[in-house]
Design an enzyme around this catalytic site. Structure first.
Site, mmCIF file in Angstrom:
data_model
loop_
_atom_site.group_PDB
_atom_site.id
_atom_site.type_symbol
_atom_site.label_atom_id
_atom_site.label_comp_id
_atom_site.label_asym_id
_atom_site.label_seq_id
_atom_site.Cartn_x
_atom_site.Cartn_y
_atom_site.Cartn_z
ATOM 1 N N HIS A 231 1.014 -1.119 0.186
ATOM 2 C CA HIS A 231 -0.008 0.138 -0.066
ATOM 3 C C HIS A 231 0.538 1.200 0.202
ATOM 4 C CE1 HIS A 231 0.195 -0.204 4.482
ATOM 5 N NE2 HIS A 231 0.537 1.066 4.303
ATOM 6 N N ASP B 94 -0.198 -7.383 1.650
ATOM 7 C CA ASP B 94 0.542 -6.390 1.529
ATOM 8 C C ASP B 94 2.083 -6.203 1.545
ATOM 9 O OD1 ASP B 94 -0.002 -3.540 1.491
ATOM 10 O OD2 ASP B 94 -0.103 -3.446 3.926
ATOM 11 N N GLY C 172 3.526 6.723 8.106
ATOM 12 C CA GLY C 172 4.965 6.727 7.500
ATOM 13 C C GLY C 172 5.960 5.608 8.210
ATOM 14 N N ASN C 173 5.446 4.808 9.223
ATOM 15 C CA ASN C 173 5.985 3.645 9.495
ATOM 16 C C ASN C 173 5.654 2.611 8.676
ATOM 17 O OD1 ASN C 173 5.844 4.805 12.803
ATOM 18 N ND2 ASN C 173 7.736 3.730 12.313
ATOM 19 N N SER C 174 4.925 2.506 7.803
ATOM 20 C CA SER C 174 4.308 1.477 7.026
ATOM 21 C C SER C 174 5.661 1.001 6.182
ATOM 22 C CB SER C 174 3.470 1.894 5.868
ATOM 23 O OG SER C 174 2.184 1.835 6.351
ATOM 24 N N LEU D 288 -7.616 -24.691 -0.658
ATOM 25 C CA LEU D 288 -8.823 -25.817 -0.389
ATOM 26 C C LEU D 288 -9.957 -25.794 -1.123
ATOM 27 C CD1 LEU D 288 -8.324 -26.845 3.432
ATOM 28 C CD2 LEU D 288 -7.613 -28.208 1.250
ATOM 29 N N GLY D 289 -10.609 -24.787 -1.124
ATOM 30 C CA GLY D 289 -11.780 -24.505 -1.832
ATOM 31 C C GLY D 289 -12.892 -24.391 -0.989
ATOM 32 N N VAL D 290 -13.033 -24.086 0.118
ATOM 33 C CA VAL D 290 -13.974 -23.982 1.241
ATOM 34 C C VAL D 290 -14.175 -22.677 1.903
ATOM 35 C CG1 VAL D 290 -13.395 -26.589 1.772
ATOM 36 C CG2 VAL D 290 -12.328 -24.757 3.157
ATOM 37 N N VAL D 291 -15.349 -22.633 2.582
ATOM 38 C CA VAL D 291 -15.685 -21.372 3.114
ATOM 39 C C VAL D 291 -15.885 -22.063 4.460
ATOM 40 C CG1 VAL D 291 -17.399 -19.653 3.768
ATOM 41 C CG2 VAL D 291 -16.934 -20.273 1.198
ATOM 42 N N ILE D 292 -15.207 -21.436 5.408
ATOM 43 C CA ILE D 292 -15.221 -21.950 7.066
ATOM 44 C C ILE D 292 -15.505 -21.008 7.681
ATOM 45 C CG2 ILE D 292 -13.138 -23.589 6.372
ATOM 46 C CD1 ILE D 292 -11.397 -21.560 7.817
#
Length: 478
Positions: A116, A146, A217-219, A274-278
């Protein structure tokens, strides 16, 4: 008597002085660390050309914090310097400047920072500790973690020592060096307050939480341990005021270096899928699934054709461990899976219908953002039936609706009446696929299962709302 009092007073004084000296001796001295590490920490500024009318909407020197998730602030400032309008009358372009930090990881000029900090930049300038400035090339960036990798032209540049974030312990002293508000090479210290922290919309980073003072600014700046090794990249803060409030989050260096190496060699980042919603297993869900305590990742949805579906993972399974690594919180699963290579084997231990079961499946490659499987439902359906005990009127899904939602069964709620359904927030259009750990294939099955629900015990229900599946729990008192 006077002598005894004097002796006690002298002893007490010596004791307190000894305690003070001991406490003072236990406090770390960061001076040597800062002297050794600071030369490899850099200031990063970027320039982005924006249309005149857009630039005119910002005030110079005011951080742009709009559009971020509530409570979280990305650490960069956008300055909009005033420039005269082109005499030719063309739309004038102005430079939107952002400010951040970074650090050099190789003598030939590779630099790590946050995505970012440099996203959308037309020009990236890296300023070294001797105040010399170098133009940087963006080698690659990974928005999901990020992390961004830059390259400047140089030889024998100062570099940081890379540590292992997995060895970090909660309570350990850490130090950050960066450019908060543009003040180069500012050092702030604190302790690690938590590890493996999951943040909203950040599924693949087990953040290090600290109380180190971090500000705009620390990013992208480094987080050091007492050995002078970088163990994290400062990335986010939790704030209600826009400034530091005691909660800072850093990307673990193990994650960052894996990303950097992939960007350097492949130009992109691949991670396991994996292809899952957890979802999280809370106390009530644990009771409804027959678990001794809340733990694991509850599978709320399995993507058609994905690795989980091919490996036999089912909706309602609770994943307890992956390759012998325990899943305590549901967020542990994507952290582990994301670091696996596509094609590698995964051994899962799950709870299914009250029994432990072992599965082996092949990890897939995480699709690009926007390519994930989505499902939408709705529409009219077949014959409606009532279940007065739950307080809902349901209807069977048509063949087209089942196909659109990738379902083999389920019922859609047509009307919510007074009763348990209203109390737990169900609403028309919700699709119920499981009730009390039983698959619902018709309105008749739903009515039968609902009528047989136990009293005063947590019962689970899987609900699909706008294509998103989740388990909820409730108790019937009558």
């Amino acid at each position: 008597m006077l002598s005894l009092k004097s002796g006690l007073s002298a002893f007490l004084t010596l004791f307190l002085l000894g305690q003070a000296v001991t406490a003072h001796a236990e406090l770390p001295d960061f001076t040597t660390l800062v002297e050794a590490a600071a030369p490899a920490v850099v200031n990063i500024s970027t320039t982005q050309k924006v249309p005149d009318q857009v630039a005119g909407n910002s005030q110079s020197g005011i951080p742009d914090l709009e559009g971020l998730p509530p409570g979280f602030r990305e650490f960069f400032e956008r300055n909009m310097p005033q420039q005269p309008r082109s005499p030719q009358g063309r739309q004038q372009q102005r430079g939107a400047q952002s400010l951040g930090s970074g650090f050099i990881i190789s003598p030939d000029g590779y630099v790590l920072t946050n995505n970012h900090v440099v996203t959308g930049a037309d020009e990236i300038i890296v300023r070294l500790s001797d105040r010399s400035e170098l133009k940087a090339k963006l080698i690659g960036a990974d928005p999901r973690t990020d992390v961004a990798l830059l390259k400047v032209e140089g030889k024998n540049l100062p570099v940081v020592k890379i540590g292992k974030s997995e060895d970090l312990k909660v309570g350990a002293w850490v130090l950050a060096i960066g450019s908060p508000f543009g003040f180069d090479h500012s050092a702030t210290a604190g302790i690690v307050s938590a590890k493996g922290r999951s943040l909203p919309n950040e599924s693949y980073v087990p953040f290090i939480q600290t109380d180190v003072a971090i500000n705009p600014g620390n990013s992208g700046g480094p987080l050091f341990n007492l050995n002078g090794e970088v163990i994290g990249i400062n990335s986010q803060i939790f704030t209600r005021s826009g400034g530091f409030m005691g909660l800072s989050f850093a990307i673990p260096m193990d994650v960052a270096m894996d990303v950097a190496n992939q960007l350097r060699t492949e130009g992109k980042v691949s991670r396991g899928w994996l292809g899952v919603v957890i979802q999280e297993v809370n106390k009530d869900l644990a009771e409804s699934f027959g678990l001794d305590k809340p733990a694991g990742a509850l599978v709320a949805q399995v993507m058609e054709g994905g690795p989980a579906a091919k490996g036999g993972l089912q909706v309602g399974d609770v994943i307890l461990n992956l390759n012998d690594q325990p899943i305590i919180m549901s967020a542990d699963l994507p952290h582990l899976v994301g670091r696996m290579k596509a094609g590698s084997k995964a051994q899962l231990e799950v709870i299914r219908e009250g029994s432990r079961k072992k599965l082996e499946l092949t990890i897939g490659n995480l699709p690009a953002e926007g390519d994930e499987v989505a499902a939408n439902g709705g529409g009219d359906s077949a014959v409606e039936r009532n279940s007065n005990r739950m307080g809902v009127k349901v209807a069977e899904l048509s063949a087209d609706e089942r196909k659109a939602l990738d379902l083999k069964g389920g019922v859609v709620i047509k009307e919510v009446q007074d009763g348990p359904a209203a109390l737990i927030g169900l609403r028309p259009g919700d699709v119920i696929t499981h009730l009390n750990n039983q698959a619902i294939d018709s309105a008749k099955t739903f009515t039968q299962v609902a009528q047989a629900l136990p009293k005063n015990r947590s019962v689970s229900m899987r609900v699909l709302r706008e294509g998103r599946a989740s388990f909820i729990t409730f108790k019937l008192s009558e």
